[in-house]
Design a protein around this motif. Structure first.
Motif, short mmCIF file in Angstrom:
data_model
loop_
_atom_site.label_atom_id
_atom_site.label_comp_id
_atom_site.label_asym_id
_atom_site.label_seq_id
_atom_site.Cartn_x
_atom_site.Cartn_y
_atom_site.Cartn_z
N ASP A 55 14.44 7.79 -94.20
CA ASP A 55 14.61 8.96 -94.38
C ASP A 55 15.68 9.58 -93.41
N GLY A 56 16.28 8.68 -92.58
CA GLY A 56 17.34 9.03 -91.72
C GLY A 56 16.84 9.02 -90.32
N ILE A 57 17.86 9.46 -89.43
CA ILE A 57 17.17 9.45 -88.01
C ILE A 57 17.71 10.89 -87.39
N ASP A 58 16.69 11.55 -86.76
CA ASP A 58 16.91 12.83 -85.95
C ASP A 58 17.38 12.72 -84.38
N ALA A 79 28.01 3.16 -83.91
CA ALA A 79 28.52 3.61 -85.36
C ALA A 79 27.62 3.65 -86.41
N ALA A 80 26.61 2.26 -86.27
CA ALA A 80 25.61 2.43 -87.51
C ALA A 80 24.60 3.48 -87.44
N ALA A 81 24.33 3.86 -86.35
CA ALA A 81 23.29 5.00 -86.11
C ALA A 81 23.92 6.17 -86.82
N LEU A 82 25.18 6.38 -86.59
CA LEU A 82 25.84 7.61 -87.14
C LEU A 82 25.62 7.62 -88.64
N ASP A 125 22.17 17.75 -88.24
CA ASP A 125 21.61 18.42 -86.98
C ASP A 125 21.34 17.16 -86.22
N ALA A 126 21.42 16.01 -86.34
CA ALA A 126 20.81 14.80 -85.34
C ALA A 126 21.45 15.03 -84.05
N THR A 148 30.38 17.00 -90.85
CA THR A 148 29.45 17.58 -92.08
C THR A 148 27.92 17.64 -91.84
N ARG A 149 27.70 16.78 -90.87
CA ARG A 149 26.06 16.63 -90.53
C ARG A 149 25.46 17.25 -89.39
N ARG A 150 26.74 17.85 -88.76
CA ARG A 150 26.41 18.52 -87.41
C ARG A 150 25.81 17.67 -86.19
N VAL A 151 26.23 16.46 -86.34
CA VAL A 151 25.81 15.70 -85.09
C VAL A 151 26.18 16.15 -83.83
N ALA A 152 25.42 16.19 -82.82
CA ALA A 152 25.73 16.41 -81.43
C ALA A 152 25.55 15.18 -80.67
#
Length: 339
Positions: free
Chosen positions: A217-220, A232-235, A241-242, A273-277
């Motif tokens: 289900d993805g990673i927060d 890179a894989a985690a991304l 908002d991860a 696009t996923r707003r990753v911080a």
């Protein structure tokens, strides 16, 4: 504590020459030198325990770094716990337990400002003061702000930070915790003892594919100690908002080149696009965290909700072996030397 007899000479471990390739015992020498006399504003400390960390390998290479490097012919240094022997300035008292930054030697003259007074009753053993849990605690609680139900991925999960990070993530309410490591044996221990639901094993297939299976289900949240391919894989499996807390770069710190940076390609489109911080985290910027973590750690160790995985070698002459074994991935958790 009983008074410590101060000898005329003591031993310290020095870097023999810069490291290129695999770290071996030949990169170190053990020298016998006079015990230092504390100068104005200094305290003489008898070192009891010291820690070795992956960052020490990086500092041995001679590569230009954003922090001081070790120099051939001079003693190494690092986090240590010791007992005050003499305190001419009066700011400390003989017999006090302190943390100081000059491990790799039996006695050290330490500036008072660089000492941290320790409460002997705060943790079940002095060794626990050398855990890297404060980094894991701060990165997960403050930088990544783990929330109830989050799926958390920890890279380098069998190391000093990672072996506590899984337990801490669970303590902060994470719903699923996944860790990466270098062997099936370590992976089994992470799942059985250290709070991890599933694991990714380096060398057992593409990291991104393993991660998708472990976190469908993805990673927060990501606590990254490795960088490189694993970051890179985690991304690629990050949810919207991860929050990524970056605390290390083991992929180069323990690599053959010993470089200070890990060059990888990060997909800027995914980040946007996923707003990753992506946030770097260093304990040095949070001087209040060690005390906060010590309180949390002491409670957890005493009630059994936290454990402190570590390996202990005995004798200052074993310090080079301790660091070599750490770089070879021989241990789970912190690697300490009793002096």
């Amino acid at each position: 504590m009983s008074p410590v007899a101060v000898p005329a000479m003591h031993r310290e471990v020095r870097l023999a020459h810069h490291v290129q390739g695999e770290l071996t015992g030949g990169h170190f020498t053990v020298a016998e030198v006079p015990v230092p006399e504390p100068g104005p504003g200094q305290v003489l400390v008898r070192t009891r325990l010291m820690a070795v960390t992956a960052a020490m390998r990086t500092r041995m290479t001679g590569v230009r770094l954003p922090m001081p490097s070790f120099e051939p012919g001079r003693a190494l240094w690092g986090a240590a716990v010791g007992e005050v022997v003499a305190a001419p300035g009066g700011g400390f008292a003989p017999g006090e337990l302190v943390e100081h930054p000059y491990g790799w030697r039996e006695f050290a003259a330490v500036e008072e400002a660089r000492l941290r007074r320790l409460d002997p009753s705060a943790l079940p053993s002095p060794a626990a003061h050398l855990s890297q849990g404060a980094t894991a605690w701060g990165a997960l609680r403050r930088a990544a702000e783990v929330r109830p139900g989050d799926t958390v991925f920890v890279t380098g999960a069998a190391g000093g930070v990672g072996s506590l990070a899984g337990q801490i993530a669970r303590r902060l309410g994470a719903g699923r915790v996944v860790g990466s490591t270098g062997s099936a044996h370590k992976a089994a221990r992470l799942r059985a003892e250290l709070g991890y639901d599933d694991t990714v094993v380096r060398g057992a297939g593409p990291i991104a594919e393993q991660l998708r299976r472990a976190a469908p289900d993805g990673i927060d949240v990501v606590l990254d100690t490795v960088a490189g391919e694993q970051l890179a894989a985690a991304l690629t499996v990050a949810r919207a908002d991860a929050r990524f807390a970056l605390v290390g770069a083991l992929s180069t710190q323990l690599g053959g080149d010993g470089g200070a940076s890990s060059v990888i390609g990060l997909d800027a489109g995914l980040i946007i696009t996923r707003r990753v911080a992506l946030r770097g985290f260093g304990l040095h910027a949070h001087p209040d965290l060690p005390a906060e973590w010590t309180k949390e750690f002491g409670q957890g160790l005493r009630d059994g909700s936290l454990v402190f995985p570590h390996a202990m070698l005995r004798g200052i002459e074993q310090a080079p072996r301790a660091l070599c074994e750490l770089t070879q991935g021989r241990h789970i958790g912190a690697v300490l030397v009793e002096i």
